[in-house]
Write a protein that holds these residues in place. Structure first.
Motif, PDB file in Angstrom:
ATOM      1  N   VAL A 201       0.871  -1.173   0.000  1.00 30.95           N
ATOM      2  CA  VAL A 201       0.000   0.000   0.000  1.00 30.95           C
ATOM      3  C   VAL A 201       0.910   1.225   0.000  1.00 30.95           C
ATOM      4  N   ALA A 202       0.814   2.058  -1.035  1.00 34.08           N
ATOM      5  CA  ALA A 202       1.697   3.213  -1.182  1.00 34.08           C
ATOM      6  C   ALA A 202       0.886   4.499  -1.200  1.00 34.08           C
ATOM      7  N   CYS A 203       1.365   5.483  -0.491  1.00 33.29           N
ATOM      8  CA  CYS A 203       0.742   6.810  -0.490  1.00 33.29           C
ATOM      9  C   CYS A 203       1.720   7.788  -1.111  1.00 33.29           C
ATOM     10  N   GLY A 204       1.284   8.441  -2.181  1.00 33.43           N
ATOM     11  CA  GLY A 204       2.186   9.362  -2.864  1.00 33.43           C
ATOM     12  C   GLY A 204       1.470  10.225  -3.864  1.00 33.43           C
ATOM     13  N   ASP A 205       2.238  11.002  -4.585  1.00 30.96           N
ATOM     14  CA  ASP A 205       1.726  11.914  -5.607  1.00 30.96           C
ATOM     15  C   ASP A 205       1.407  11.121  -6.870  1.00 30.96           C
ATOM     16  N   TYR A 206       0.174  11.241  -7.360  1.00 25.25           N
ATOM     17  CA  TYR A 206      -0.187  10.533  -8.584  1.00 25.25           C
ATOM     18  C   TYR A 206       0.693  10.942  -9.759  1.00 25.25           C
ATOM     19  N   ALA A 207       1.234  12.144  -9.729  1.00 22.85           N
ATOM     20  CA  ALA A 207       2.070  12.627 -10.831  1.00 22.85           C
ATOM     21  C   ALA A 207       3.490  12.080 -10.753  1.00 22.85           C
ATOM     22  N   ALA A 208       3.813  11.351  -9.702  1.00 30.64           N
ATOM     23  CA  ALA A 208       5.170  10.817  -9.530  1.00 30.64           C
ATOM     24  C   ALA A 208       5.079   9.411  -8.930  1.00 30.64           C
ATOM     25  N   ILE A 209       4.514   8.486  -9.681  1.00 32.67           N
ATOM     26  CA  ILE A 209       4.285   7.134  -9.168  1.00 32.67           C
ATOM     27  C   ILE A 209       5.589   6.465  -8.739  1.00 32.67           C
ATOM     28  N   SER A 210       6.622   6.576  -9.567  1.00 34.71           N
ATOM     29  CA  SER A 210       7.860   5.850  -9.318  1.00 34.71           C
ATOM     30  C   SER A 210       8.568   6.278  -8.041  1.00 34.71           C
ATOM     31  N   ALA A 211       8.210   7.413  -7.488  1.00 31.57           N
ATOM     32  CA  ALA A 211       8.826   7.844  -6.236  1.00 31.57           C
ATOM     33  C   ALA A 211       8.398   6.968  -5.073  1.00 31.57           C
ATOM     34  N   LYS A 212       7.249   6.314  -5.207  1.00 31.70           N
ATOM     35  CA  LYS A 212       6.732   5.481  -4.121  1.00 31.70           C
ATOM     36  C   LYS A 212       6.528   4.018  -4.500  1.00 31.70           C
ATOM     37  N   LEU A 213       6.426   3.746  -5.809  1.00 29.26           N
ATOM     38  CA  LEU A 213       6.115   2.386  -6.237  1.00 29.26           C
ATOM     39  C   LEU A 213       6.766   2.102  -7.580  1.00 29.26           C
ATOM     40  N   GLU A 214       7.533   1.024  -7.637  1.00 27.91           N
ATOM     41  CA  GLU A 214       8.156   0.612  -8.888  1.00 27.91           C
ATOM     42  C   GLU A 214       7.211  -0.315  -9.647  1.00 27.91           C
ATOM     43  N   LEU A 215       6.960   0.009 -10.906  1.00 25.89           N
ATOM     44  CA  LEU A 215       6.109  -0.817 -11.750  1.00 25.89           C
ATOM     45  C   LEU A 215       6.973  -1.773 -12.568  1.00 25.89           C
ATOM     46  N   ALA A 216       6.429  -2.965 -12.849  1.00 26.30           N
ATOM     47  CA  ALA A 216       7.124  -3.960 -13.655  1.00 26.30           C
ATOM     48  C   ALA A 216       6.335  -4.213 -14.934  1.00 26.30           C
ATOM     49  N   GLU A 217       7.025  -4.669 -15.958  1.00 29.35           N
ATOM     50  CA  GLU A 217       6.396  -4.874 -17.260  1.00 29.35           C
ATOM     51  C   GLU A 217       5.249  -5.869 -17.196  1.00 29.35           C
ATOM     52  N   GLU A 218       5.330  -6.818 -16.261  1.00 34.98           N
ATOM     53  CA  GLU A 218       4.287  -7.849 -16.172  1.00 34.98           C
ATOM     54  C   GLU A 218       3.106  -7.435 -15.297  1.00 34.98           C
ATOM     55  N   ASP A 219       3.095  -6.211 -14.787  1.00 35.07           N
ATOM     56  CA  ASP A 219       2.000  -5.754 -13.923  1.00 35.07           C
ATOM     57  C   ASP A 219       0.713  -5.486 -14.702  1.00 35.07           C
ATOM     58  N   TYR A 220      -0.417  -5.684 -13.999  1.00 40.08           N
ATOM     59  CA  TYR A 220      -1.728  -5.276 -14.475  1.00 40.08           C
ATOM     60  C   TYR A 220      -2.082  -3.997 -13.717  1.00 40.08           C
ATOM     61  N   ALA A 221      -2.453  -2.943 -14.420  1.00 44.56           N
ATOM     62  CA  ALA A 221      -2.791  -1.677 -13.774  1.00 44.56           C
ATOM     63  C   ALA A 221      -4.279  -1.404 -13.892  1.00 44.56           C
ATOM     64  N   VAL A 222      -4.892  -1.037 -12.767  1.00 42.18           N
ATOM     65  CA  VAL A 222      -6.310  -0.691 -12.723  1.00 42.18           C
ATOM     66  C   VAL A 222      -6.420   0.732 -12.196  1.00 42.18           C
ATOM     67  N   VAL A 223      -6.997   1.621 -13.005  1.00 44.30           N
ATOM     68  CA  VAL A 223      -7.072   3.040 -12.650  1.00 44.30           C
ATOM     69  C   VAL A 223      -8.500   3.370 -12.222  1.00 44.30           C
ATOM     70  N   MET A 224      -8.655   3.752 -10.958  1.00 49.24           N
ATOM     71  CA  MET A 224      -9.952   4.146 -10.424  1.00 49.24           C
ATOM     72  C   MET A 224      -9.739   5.229  -9.371  1.00 49.24           C
ATOM     73  N   THR A 225      -9.107   6.316  -9.790  1.00 49.49           N
ATOM     74  CA  THR A 225      -8.803   7.402  -8.861  1.00 49.49           C
ATOM     75  C   THR A 225     -10.066   8.222  -8.579  1.00 49.49           C
ATOM     76  N   SER A 226      -9.889   9.269  -7.787  1.00 51.75           N
ATOM     77  CA  SER A 226     -11.043  10.078  -7.368  1.00 51.75           C
ATOM     78  C   SER A 226     -11.436  11.161  -8.360  1.00 51.75           C
ATOM     79  N   GLY A 227     -10.778  11.243  -9.505  1.00 49.71           N
ATOM     80  CA  GLY A 227     -11.167  12.280 -10.459  1.00 49.71           C
ATOM     81  C   GLY A 227     -10.392  12.206 -11.758  1.00 49.71           C
ATOM     82  N   HIS A 228     -10.891  12.922 -12.788  1.00 44.70           N
ATOM     83  CA  HIS A 228     -10.287  12.840 -14.115  1.00 44.70           C
ATOM     84  C   HIS A 228      -8.858  13.380 -14.151  1.00 44.70           C
ATOM     85  N   ARG A 229      -8.544  14.371 -13.311  1.00 44.62           N
ATOM     86  CA  ARG A 229      -7.184  14.924 -13.316  1.00 44.62           C
ATOM     87  C   ARG A 229      -6.187  13.871 -12.855  1.00 44.62           C
TER      88      ARG A 229
END
Length: 323
Positions: free
Chosen positions: A203-231
């Motif tokens: 569970v990571a808390c961080g700036d949506y504009a800087a994901i890699s500062a808190k969480l490293e993504l891998a090529e095999e990851d599945y990403a699901v986007v359901m944030t609180s707003g269009h921005r």
């Protein structure tokens, strides 16, 4: 597999013998394919399944017999109409039955190593045979040669959920129940904490504009986007679509999607990348509540995972992929 070996160590701790039943090969129409497992003890089924129905019932009867005889065996379960089990499936399973004594040091060591590797997602190859001690190898390939079965240890695909709201809260346990590892990312501390998501791996808390500062993504990851707003959707998608990922799905209305896609085009995200996005995310089951939406999304992710596993298996065996 984790549940099987956890149950095995518990039974050995309790001083009980067990029989591990593994589908070594399958032909025709069968409820489960190669690699499906169950663990049986003196009281019957302990954990797992090889598909239920008459095939599993016969497997449990055989396991009980082998427990009494204290031996292992290889058996064929014929699932054909008019056959021994009179099943309408139309196929057959070859099952490996392994008797495991309560005091077996070899099986105890193997179970503990398998559980450690599954926890650390290290991988490896489990070697099972009726007349040989179990073993663990660093490399495959997967398969059954009529005597030994090699099975890969599952590492578990990871789903990264961006947004820790009500739908994420419902989705995490569903994904965990079907074998996905889960990470949750949100920019609000009250939504991104381990107490809220006890079943999430990260569970990571961080700036949506800087994901890699808190969480490293891998090529095999599945990403699901359901944030609180269009921005925030835009901030997340812009980063996701500039890198290779196994899957990107976005929750939202068609109006919201069109708006965000327009902003992404302005930011220079190519059309090819936009076409990779699954939106609106989930299978079309007219889901409304967070719980229903979770089922819808999980269904789509299960399907995508199955397609990629099939493609990987075809590539490993030199077969062309239909993807």
């Amino acid at each position: 597999m984790k549940a099987i070996f956890e149950a095995l160590t518990a039974r050995m701790d309790a001083g009980e013998d067990a029989v591990l039943v593994t589908v070594a090969s399958a032909r025709g129409s069968t409820p489960r394919g190669a690699g499906a497992q169950l663990l049986a003890g003196p009281g019957g089924l302990i954990a797992g399944t090889i598909g239920g129905g008459p095939g599993e019932a016969r497997a449990l009867e055989t396991a009980a017999e082998l427990l009494g005889e204290r031996r292992s065996a290889v058996k064929r379960l014929e699932l054909r109409h008019g056959g021994e089990l009179d099943s309408v499936c139309g196929g057959e399973q070859t099952a490996l039955f392994q008797f495991i004594p309560r005091d077996s040091g070899e099986w105890r060591a193997l179970a503990e190593t398998v559980l450690e590797r599954l926890e650390a997602r290290r991988g490896g190859w489990l070697v099972l045979a009726a007349e040989e001690a179990p073993a663990l190898l660093e490399a495959g390939p997967e398969g059954w040669d009529g005597r030994r079965l090699l099975l890969p240890l599952p590492k578990g695909e990871r789903v990264v959920i961006f947004g820790g709201g009500h739908c994420a809260l419902a989705l995490v346990p569903v994904l965990r129940s079907v074998g996905f590892r889960v990470a949750v990312f949100d920019n609000r501390p009250e939504f991104a904490n381990a107490e809220r998501f006890p079943e999430a791996e990260t569970v990571a808390c961080g700036d949506y504009a800087a994901i890699s500062a808190k969480l490293e993504l891998a090529e095999e990851d599945y990403a699901v986007v359901m944030t609180s707003g269009h921005r925030h959707d835009f901030e997340v998608e812009e980063q996701l679509l500039r890198r290779p990922l196994r899957y990107v799905g976005v929750m939202g209305s068609r109006t919201k999607t069109a708006y965000v896609n327009g902003k992404l085009r302005e930011a220079g995200v190519p059309e090819e990348a936009l076409r990779r996005v699954h939106t609106p995310i989930g299978m079309a089951i007219k889901a409304v509540t967070p719980e229903e939406i979770a089922v819808s999304i999980a269904g789509e992710l299960i399907y995508e995972r199955a397609l990629r596993r099939e493609a990987a298996g075809a590539a490993e065996h030199g077969c062309p992929s239909h993807l």
